[in-house]
Design a protein around this motif. Structure first.
Motif, mmCIF file in Angstrom:
data_model
loop_
_atom_site.group_PDB
_atom_site.id
_atom_site.type_symbol
_atom_site.label_atom_id
_atom_site.label_comp_id
_atom_site.label_asym_id
_atom_site.label_seq_id
_atom_site.Cartn_x
_atom_site.Cartn_y
_atom_site.Cartn_z
ATOM 1 N N VAL A 245 0.891 -1.376 -0.073
ATOM 2 C CA VAL A 245 0.137 0.073 0.363
ATOM 3 C C VAL A 245 0.765 0.994 0.728
ATOM 4 C CG1 VAL A 245 -1.865 1.082 1.397
ATOM 5 C CG2 VAL A 245 -1.846 -0.977 1.114
ATOM 6 N N VAL A 246 1.888 1.631 0.654
ATOM 7 C CA VAL A 246 3.056 2.441 0.923
ATOM 8 C C VAL A 246 4.112 2.543 -0.790
ATOM 9 C CG1 VAL A 246 4.698 3.273 1.810
ATOM 10 C CG2 VAL A 246 2.805 2.788 3.653
ATOM 11 N N LEU A 247 3.757 1.395 -1.316
ATOM 12 C CA LEU A 247 4.465 1.498 -1.985
ATOM 13 C C LEU A 247 3.867 2.173 -3.277
ATOM 14 C CD1 LEU A 247 6.911 -1.710 -1.998
ATOM 15 C CD2 LEU A 247 7.677 0.504 -2.217
ATOM 16 N N GLY A 248 2.754 1.841 -3.330
ATOM 17 C CA GLY A 248 1.614 2.045 -4.514
ATOM 18 C C GLY A 248 1.344 3.524 -4.228
ATOM 19 N N LEU A 249 1.344 4.321 -2.674
ATOM 20 C CA LEU A 249 0.866 5.636 -2.743
ATOM 21 C C LEU A 249 2.264 6.408 -3.311
ATOM 22 C CD1 LEU A 249 -1.254 7.319 -1.762
ATOM 23 C CD2 LEU A 249 0.201 6.899 0.561
ATOM 24 N N LEU A 250 3.065 5.303 -2.556
ATOM 25 C CA LEU A 250 4.651 6.375 -3.226
ATOM 26 C C LEU A 250 4.029 7.238 -4.681
ATOM 27 C CD1 LEU A 250 6.869 4.867 -0.720
ATOM 28 C CD2 LEU A 250 5.969 7.138 -0.675
ATOM 29 N N ALA A 251 4.563 5.397 -5.225
ATOM 30 C CA ALA A 251 4.331 5.966 -6.768
ATOM 31 C C ALA A 251 3.030 6.676 -7.311
ATOM 32 C CB ALA A 251 4.058 4.155 -7.378
#
Length: 316
Positions: A73-79
């Protein structure tokens, strides 16, 4: 037992990394700059993919499935927030005038000799210079010979200078700890507001001051609706800072964004080819299109310069 301890350690590492990155990403999603150290970390938001990715690996090796989902989820938000911010549409009217703008922070004047060489080679029509002390002003006025100028005459980081080939009418500028002069340029018969930007950096204990000075720049931008405007300099902020995005929300566009260089770092110059932040900007009203934008090395300073080729249009 050893394997269990290893998994526990991996889960703890993943949790600590994700907690820190989640705070920064959450502030970005909530459109706030938060408190120290969030504003400082927001400048390097794209590089938070590295600790988030390492946290995902730790969670996977520890077989911590909740942590794995958290990391995804965090990686998706950063991307998601890697996408450039701001408008891209042009004015649509016929062109009126083309000119070149350069902005450079010369770090207490130390980059002045290199800036002189850049100006001679690139021949910008308007130059915005931050941290231009008395020696810097004298050298630029002597070596490059622009006929018109506006300056805040101060030493150290407080001095600033606008040089122009176009006639300038003095304007009030924007109040700040460091000099932020303003002027109205007569660009081949068309009035263009020029404003140098150099708010305080978001140092610990000074985040409120940084936010207030960016707010004053936002007020300047909002007050000029309908008038061609160029707002340029060292903003000490990137597109991942809410206070900077609020300036763009007045209707200005980032020239680097329009030229597809929205994530090209300008600071710190020593590491910008590997890691850095784009905190030097040329912001434009809807009257302009951008044909080229280049980030240029300037020796002696911790900032790269930004050179942009602009076309002023009539509005439809």
């Amino acid at each position: 037992m050893t394997q269990r301890r290893g998994r526990r350690l991996g889960a703890w590492c993943a949790g600590l990394l994700l907690a820190g990155v989640s705070v920064v990403a959450g502030c970005r999603a909530a459109d706030t700059d938060g408190i120290t150290p969030v504003p400082q970390l927001l400048a390097f938001l794209p590089w938070l993919l590295v600790p988030a990715g390492f946290a995902l690996l730790c969670a996977l090796l520890a077989r911590w499935w909740a942590g794995l989902v958290w990391a995804v989820v965090v990686l998706g938000l950063l991307a998601w927030y890697l996408e450039p911010y701001g408008r891209t549409g042009g004015p649509g009217g016929p062109p009126l005038a083309a000119f070149r703008v350069l902005t450079s922070n010369v770090e207490f004047g130390r980059g002045t000799p290199a800036l002189v060489r850049v100006v001679r080679e690139r021949r910008p029509d308007v130059v915005f210079v931050q941290e231009c002390d008395s020696g810097c002003r004298a050298a630029l006025e002597r070596e490059v010979g622009y006929p018109y100028r506006r300056a805040v005459e101060a030493d150290g980081s407080k001095g600033s200078l606008i040089l122009s080939r176009f006639p300038l009418t003095p304007a009030a500028g924007v109040a700040g700890t460091m000099g932020m002069p303003g002027a109205v340029a007569d660009v081949r018969g068309h009035a263009v507001r020029l404003q140098l930007a150099h708010p305080m950096p978001p140092l610990p204990g000074q985040v409120g001051l940084w936010r207030r000075e960016l707010g004053r720049l936002r007020a300047f931008a909002a007050a000029g609706a309908g008038t061609p405007t160029v707002l340029a300099g060292d903003f000490n902020a990137s597109q991942d800072h809410a206070a900077f995005r609020h300036i763009l929300d007045t209707g200005l566009s980032d020239a680097a964004r329009l030229a597809d260089h929205d994530r090209t770092p300008s600071w710190p110059s020593r590491t910008a080819s590997v890691i850095g932040a784009q905190i030097d900007h040329v912001l434009l009203s809807q009257d302009f299109t951008v044909t080229h934008a280049h980030v240029l090395p300037v020796s002696g300073t911790d900032h790269r310069a930004l050179l942009t080729d602009l076309i002023l249009h009539t509005r439809k």
